[in-house]
Design a protein around this motif. Structure first.
Motif, short mmCIF file in Angstrom:
data_model
loop_
_atom_site.label_atom_id
_atom_site.label_comp_id
_atom_site.label_asym_id
_atom_site.label_seq_id
_atom_site.Cartn_x
_atom_site.Cartn_y
_atom_site.Cartn_z
N GLU A 26 23.09 -81.62 24.80
CA GLU A 26 23.36 -82.64 25.82
C GLU A 26 24.60 -82.29 26.63
N GLU A 27 25.55 -81.63 26.00
CA GLU A 27 26.80 -81.24 26.67
C GLU A 27 26.69 -79.88 27.36
N GLY A 28 25.49 -79.28 27.30
CA GLY A 28 25.30 -77.98 27.93
C GLY A 28 25.84 -76.83 27.12
N GLU A 29 26.09 -77.08 25.84
CA GLU A 29 26.62 -76.06 24.94
C GLU A 29 25.49 -75.46 24.12
N THR A 30 25.80 -74.38 23.43
CA THR A 30 24.83 -73.72 22.57
C THR A 30 24.70 -74.50 21.27
N PRO A 31 23.47 -74.77 20.84
CA PRO A 31 23.29 -75.47 19.55
C PRO A 31 23.85 -74.64 18.39
#
Length: 80
Positions: A26-31
């Motif tokens: 959701e934050e545009g980061e890598t899971p």
């Protein structure tokens, strides 16, 4: 949406791990772990489904198969 990928996520990760990866996406980061899928949209669909299924299992005290069946029914109903 690939049920085999969702099943793999449900079987291999805890609800907490799934939620952390969902929040990261959701934050545009890598899971925090690999999520299979054609693109980020499909990957996000998989993680959302896995979280829903894990929560359903916990709240209703049902097994993964039953929770997955309820999820797929919910999706079918929303499409039709």
């Amino acid at each position: 949406m690939k049920l085999s990928v969702i099943k793999e996520l449900v079987e291999n990760y805890s609800l907490e791990q799934l939620k952390k990866s969902e929040a990261a996406m959701e934050e545009g980061e890598t899971p925090t772990f690999e999520i299979k899928g054609e693109d980020e949209g499909e990957q996000f669909t998989h993680i959302i489904a896995a979280v829903w299924i894990k929560e359903k299992m916990a709240t209703d005290g049902i097994d993964a198969r039953s929770a997955m069946r309820e999820y797929t029914q919910k999706v079918r109903n929303s499409i039709s």
